[in-house]
Design a protein around this motif. Sequence first.
Motif, PDB file in Angstrom:
ATOM      1  N   ARG A 194      92.503  34.554  76.831  1.00  0.00           N
ATOM      2  CA  ARG A 194      94.015  34.313  76.305  1.00  0.00           C
ATOM      3  C   ARG A 194      94.109  32.794  75.753  1.00  0.00           C
ATOM      4  O   ARG A 194      94.953  32.572  75.082  1.00  0.00           O
ATOM      5  CB  ARG A 194      95.030  34.109  77.663  1.00  0.00           C
ATOM      6  CG  ARG A 194      95.512  35.767  77.884  1.00  0.00           C
ATOM      7  CD  ARG A 194      96.578  35.717  79.037  1.00  0.00           C
ATOM      8  NE  ARG A 194      95.940  35.990  80.132  1.00  0.00           N
ATOM      9  CZ  ARG A 194      95.747  35.152  81.265  1.00  0.00           C
ATOM     10  NH1 ARG A 194      97.007  34.535  81.431  1.00  0.00           N
ATOM     11  NH2 ARG A 194      95.223  35.400  82.395  1.00  0.00           N
ATOM     12  N   ASN A 195      93.188  32.070  76.353  1.00  0.00           N
ATOM     13  CA  ASN A 195      93.433  30.424  76.019  1.00  0.00           C
ATOM     14  C   ASN A 195      92.436  30.018  75.232  1.00  0.00           C
ATOM     15  O   ASN A 195      92.551  28.972  74.536  1.00  0.00           O
ATOM     16  CB  ASN A 195      93.459  29.568  77.331  1.00  0.00           C
ATOM     17  CG  ASN A 195      94.584  30.033  78.208  1.00  0.00           C
ATOM     18  OD1 ASN A 195      95.614  29.563  77.851  1.00  0.00           O
ATOM     19  ND2 ASN A 195      94.190  30.789  79.304  1.00  0.00           N
ATOM     20  N   CYS A 196      91.002  30.375  75.135  1.00  0.00           N
ATOM     21  CA  CYS A 196      89.922  29.711  74.808  1.00  0.00           C
ATOM     22  C   CYS A 196      89.536  30.513  73.481  1.00  0.00           C
ATOM     23  O   CYS A 196      88.810  29.812  72.445  1.00  0.00           O
ATOM     24  CB  CYS A 196      88.938  29.526  75.578  1.00  0.00           C
ATOM     25  SG  CYS A 196      89.705  29.074  77.308  1.00  0.00           S
ATOM     26  N   SER A 197      89.566  31.786  73.490  1.00  0.00           N
ATOM     27  CA  SER A 197      88.795  32.672  72.421  1.00  0.00           C
ATOM     28  C   SER A 197      89.128  32.476  71.216  1.00  0.00           C
ATOM     29  O   SER A 197      88.463  32.671  70.121  1.00  0.00           O
ATOM     30  CB  SER A 197      88.898  34.195  72.866  1.00  0.00           C
ATOM     31  OG  SER A 197      90.307  34.509  72.789  1.00  0.00           O
ATOM     32  N   SER A 198      90.406  32.064  70.665  1.00  0.00           N
ATOM     33  CA  SER A 198      90.807  31.927  69.209  1.00  0.00           C
ATOM     34  C   SER A 198      89.801  30.844  68.598  1.00  0.00           C
ATOM     35  O   SER A 198      89.518  31.009  67.642  1.00  0.00           O
ATOM     36  CB  SER A 198      92.189  31.367  69.134  1.00  0.00           C
ATOM     37  OG  SER A 198      92.500  30.132  69.894  1.00  0.00           O
ATOM     38  N   CYS A 199      89.383  29.876  69.450  1.00  0.00           N
ATOM     39  CA  CYS A 199      88.271  29.065  68.592  1.00  0.00           C
ATOM     40  C   CYS A 199      86.640  29.159  69.223  1.00  0.00           C
ATOM     41  O   CYS A 199      85.910  29.362  68.315  1.00  0.00           O
ATOM     42  CB  CYS A 199      88.574  27.555  69.127  1.00  0.00           C
ATOM     43  SG  CYS A 199      89.969  26.741  68.667  1.00  0.00           S
ATOM     44  N   HIS A 200      86.659  29.709  70.529  1.00  0.00           N
ATOM     45  CA  HIS A 200      85.184  29.655  70.917  1.00  0.00           C
ATOM     46  C   HIS A 200      84.801  31.247  70.678  1.00  0.00           C
ATOM     47  O   HIS A 200      83.656  31.554  71.248  1.00  0.00           O
ATOM     48  CB  HIS A 200      85.182  29.513  72.229  1.00  0.00           C
ATOM     49  CG  HIS A 200      85.345  27.999  72.605  1.00  0.00           C
ATOM     50  ND1 HIS A 200      84.316  27.038  72.095  1.00  0.00           N
ATOM     51  CD2 HIS A 200      86.414  27.044  73.044  1.00  0.00           C
ATOM     52  CE1 HIS A 200      84.830  25.637  72.399  1.00  0.00           C
ATOM     53  NE2 HIS A 200      85.992  25.798  73.212  1.00  0.00           N
ATOM     54  N   GLY A 201      85.642  32.217  70.299  1.00  0.00           N
ATOM     55  CA  GLY A 201      85.203  33.581  69.950  1.00  0.00           C
ATOM     56  C   GLY A 201      85.348  34.414  71.169  1.00  0.00           C
ATOM     57  O   GLY A 201      85.616  33.820  72.309  1.00  0.00           O
ATOM     58  N   LEU A 202      85.589  35.768  70.799  1.00  0.00           N
ATOM     59  CA  LEU A 202      85.826  36.683  72.014  1.00  0.00           C
ATOM     60  C   LEU A 202      84.948  36.548  73.211  1.00  0.00           C
ATOM     61  O   LEU A 202      85.030  37.021  74.110  1.00  0.00           O
ATOM     62  CB  LEU A 202      86.172  37.980  71.497  1.00  0.00           C
ATOM     63  CG  LEU A 202      87.609  38.193  70.631  1.00  0.00           C
ATOM     64  CD1 LEU A 202      87.584  39.517  69.926  1.00  0.00           C
ATOM     65  CD2 LEU A 202      88.500  38.001  71.551  1.00  0.00           C
ATOM     66  N   ASN A 203      83.602  36.550  72.790  1.00  0.00           N
ATOM     67  CA  ASN A 203      82.481  36.606  73.786  1.00  0.00           C
ATOM     68  C   ASN A 203      81.888  35.068  73.877  1.00  0.00           C
ATOM     69  O   ASN A 203      80.814  35.138  74.343  1.00  0.00           O
ATOM     70  CB  ASN A 203      81.584  37.500  73.246  1.00  0.00           C
ATOM     71  CG  ASN A 203      82.073  38.795  73.278  1.00  0.00           C
ATOM     72  OD1 ASN A 203      82.615  39.151  74.416  1.00  0.00           O
ATOM     73  ND2 ASN A 203      81.762  39.513  72.344  1.00  0.00           N
ATOM     74  N   ALA A 204      82.586  33.927  73.512  1.00  0.00           N
ATOM     75  CA  ALA A 204      82.225  32.748  73.911  1.00  0.00           C
ATOM     76  C   ALA A 204      81.134  32.384  72.786  1.00  0.00           C
ATOM     77  O   ALA A 204      80.103  31.649  72.915  1.00  0.00           O
ATOM     78  CB  ALA A 204      81.774  32.385  75.121  1.00  0.00           C
ATOM     79  N   GLU A 205      80.749  33.321  71.649  1.00  0.00           N
ATOM     80  CA  GLU A 205      79.917  33.107  70.935  1.00  0.00           C
ATOM     81  C   GLU A 205      80.134  32.018  69.702  1.00  0.00           C
ATOM     82  O   GLU A 205      79.259  31.279  69.103  1.00  0.00           O
ATOM     83  CB  GLU A 205      79.313  34.490  70.077  1.00  0.00           C
ATOM     84  CG  GLU A 205      80.368  34.745  68.959  1.00  0.00           C
ATOM     85  CD  GLU A 205      81.688  35.234  69.514  1.00  0.00           C
ATOM     86  OE1 GLU A 205      82.012  35.296  70.572  1.00  0.00           O
ATOM     87  OE2 GLU A 205      82.655  35.846  68.825  1.00  0.00           O
ATOM     88  N   GLY A 235      82.725  29.700  66.847  1.00  0.00           N
ATOM     89  CA  GLY A 235      83.304  30.001  65.539  1.00  0.00           C
ATOM     90  C   GLY A 235      83.246  28.795  64.831  1.00  0.00           C
ATOM     91  O   GLY A 235      82.746  27.596  65.094  1.00  0.00           O
ATOM     92  N   SER A 236      84.119  28.996  63.697  1.00  0.00           N
ATOM     93  CA  SER A 236      84.207  27.856  62.717  1.00  0.00           C
ATOM     94  C   SER A 236      84.845  26.600  63.249  1.00  0.00           C
ATOM     95  O   SER A 236      84.808  25.470  63.170  1.00  0.00           O
ATOM     96  CB  SER A 236      84.640  28.112  61.509  1.00  0.00           C
ATOM     97  OG  SER A 236      85.872  28.757  61.802  1.00  0.00           O
ATOM     98  N   ASP A 237      85.715  26.957  64.391  1.00  0.00           N
ATOM     99  CA  ASP A 237      86.781  26.037  64.949  1.00  0.00           C
ATOM    100  C   ASP A 237      86.087  25.247  66.495  1.00  0.00           C
ATOM    101  O   ASP A 237      86.647  24.442  67.118  1.00  0.00           O
ATOM    102  CB  ASP A 237      88.020  26.480  65.443  1.00  0.00           C
ATOM    103  CG  ASP A 237      88.816  26.889  64.228  1.00  0.00           C
ATOM    104  OD1 ASP A 237      88.388  26.210  63.096  1.00  0.00           O
ATOM    105  OD2 ASP A 237      89.724  27.765  64.091  1.00  0.00           O
ATOM    106  N   GLY A 238      85.263  26.085  66.938  1.00  0.00           N
ATOM    107  CA  GLY A 238      84.538  25.679  68.337  1.00  0.00           C
ATOM    108  C   GLY A 238      83.112  26.064  68.613  1.00  0.00           C
ATOM    109  O   GLY A 238      82.486  26.978  67.695  1.00  0.00           O
ATOM    110  N   PRO A 239      82.353  25.245  69.166  1.00  0.00           N
ATOM    111  CA  PRO A 239      80.769  25.696  69.407  1.00  0.00           C
ATOM    112  C   PRO A 239      81.060  27.033  70.535  1.00  0.00           C
ATOM    113  O   PRO A 239      81.856  27.381  71.119  1.00  0.00           O
ATOM    114  CB  PRO A 239      80.340  24.274  70.098  1.00  0.00           C
ATOM    115  CG  PRO A 239      81.561  23.898  70.753  1.00  0.00           C
ATOM    116  CD  PRO A 239      82.716  24.034  69.957  1.00  0.00           C
ATOM    117  N   THR A 240      79.674  27.377  70.593  1.00  0.00           N
ATOM    118  CA  THR A 240      79.495  28.670  71.671  1.00  0.00           C
ATOM    119  C   THR A 240      79.298  27.935  72.875  1.00  0.00           C
ATOM    120  O   THR A 240      78.990  26.743  72.940  1.00  0.00           O
ATOM    121  CB  THR A 240      78.052  29.409  71.053  1.00  0.00           C
ATOM    122  OG1 THR A 240      77.738  30.029  72.137  1.00  0.00           O
ATOM    123  CG2 THR A 240      77.033  28.115  71.257  1.00  0.00           C
TER     124      THR A 240
END
Lengths: 252, 353
Positions: free
Chosen positions: A47-58, A60-65
């Motif tokens: 709900r809170n983090c996945s938009s940047c860090h990816g659905l599996n915390a992998e 993305g362009s906005d946040g590190p794994t």
Amino acid sequence: MAPALLLLAALGATGVAYTAIAPTPQAEASATANTSQIDEGRSLFLRNCSSCHGLNAEGGSDGPTLIGVGAASVDFQVATGRMPAARSEAAQIPDKRVQFSEEEIASLAAYIASLAPGPAIPSDEELDYSEADVAEGGEIYRTNCAMCHNYAGSGGALTRGKYAPSLKGVTPRHIYEAMLTGPQSMPVFADGTLSPESKREVIAFLKTTESEPSPGGLSLGKLGPVSEGLVGWVFATGGLIACAVWLGAKAR
Amino acid sequence: MSDQHYTASDPPAEDGTGPAGAGGELEPRFTNPGIAPHAYRRSDIDPKAAKRREREVAIMFALSTLGTLLFIVGYFAVKLENVPGEEMLERVGLSTKLLGVGLGVAMFAIGAGAIHWAKTLMPDDEVVNVRKPMRSSDEDRAAAVESMKEGAGGAGVGRRKLIRNSLLGALAPLGLLAIIPLRDLGSLPGAQLTGTAWKAGKRLVTDPVGEPILAADVPIGGVIHVLPEGIEDMEHVLDEKAKATAIVIRLEPDELKEDPARADWSYNGIVAYSKVCTHVGCPVGLYEQQTHHLLCPCHQSTFDVTEGCKVIFGPAARPLPQLPLDVDGEGYLVSREDFQEPVGPSYWERGER
């Protein structure tokens, strides 16, 4: 048939031997955290983090794994309010109002720790600096930390709008976690290169500095030559100029 | 005193040339504005005001006396002997404040009183004192030359060659007296500037704790400040530390853009560089983990760790010298050899290396 059985036995033996000698992962939290806490953490993450860090915390362009960053990193970032970050924060993500409760942060940490081993949140014993050598901590601090965080922990500027924050009022747990994980511009001071003992000494030094009286009267924010120079130039030079003006003025 | 004195009540020459033209030698280039009419002070006119000024000066001098008393009382009243540590800090603070304020008031009030006295009560008539010509009269000049010639003839400088030559022989080496004591500045640096305590196979130990470093323990993004093992036992420890101090940084190996000639100077993304800035020798220790920039806190020289610590900003002229690394049989980081160039700021004989 026999070679196949032999191979199987050899493989099995290797596996057993490996588990016996393999280094135990640092993440003790993953062992203690129960499944429901991890599930709770995962749903919070989605709900809170996945938009940047990816659905599996992998990442993305906005946040590190976040795979392998460990519970300590989550606790530092979320419990100091740095995460979740606003999108407009360009140079550096500041600490701000904490968005989650302690249980929620613990769940998030447990979820991230369950993905891969990483530095765990230090225990209360690890944070107990009452026996630590303050003078030794001061030496370690001045060699490793003072160039960015200032000699008294007042913080300082880095390049392009980045800065080393002030360490005044930061809890021992967050100081410890910052050293362990190296958030943002800060280098990592892992246990192998800066022992837990040394970390406690650094914390003891910082906490002593915080409570130290200032025998000179004004500490001027303990910022060193910048604030002292400013006061010197404004008040001392100003006073001298006032005297010079008075000397040169004609009496009436 | 003389006719070269002018006062406000006694205005300058009528021709408007004033004092500058008094000698009659210079063409008047500016009209002399003369002296503004004397403005009387209140204390000049009103005896009551004068009395008030007098009291003000006396108050300032009295204030100075109080400052002196404060200093003396502060010196004796605040005991600094046999005081426990915590209280000591407060005592020292109080003592410093009393002594400082006392001394400051004592000196400042005397000065302020004297100036107030001079400005408000002492005579303030403007007085012009004309400068005399610098040149002596022709007779005096001729007499001086004559007396010189007479003296030289009497001493026989031209005639008594032995005396003249031995005097020259005594004067010429006199300069040595100024040069010889320079030897006390110490011997020439010799190889001191080109070599450091790093030797082949010397273990890196953490500064200040002194622990050897397992290569496997260095985290990516980690920084360790290091010294060569055994440096504490060297003769000039501080000199040696000042030269040998280095910083170990680990990056992702593929982030390093290494010079092929130095490819074996790093180990698994671990690199080591001298911590002495090539500008004026400050400790370069400010590492930004995400940009891989190493900054000098003194003048913001910025070195790019991914590219051999080349200078990307600031006054430093050369990259930081790199320390070639290796790993010994037990997995500890060791130096492969000493720095390949002198560390620290440039100096005359350093050459292009």
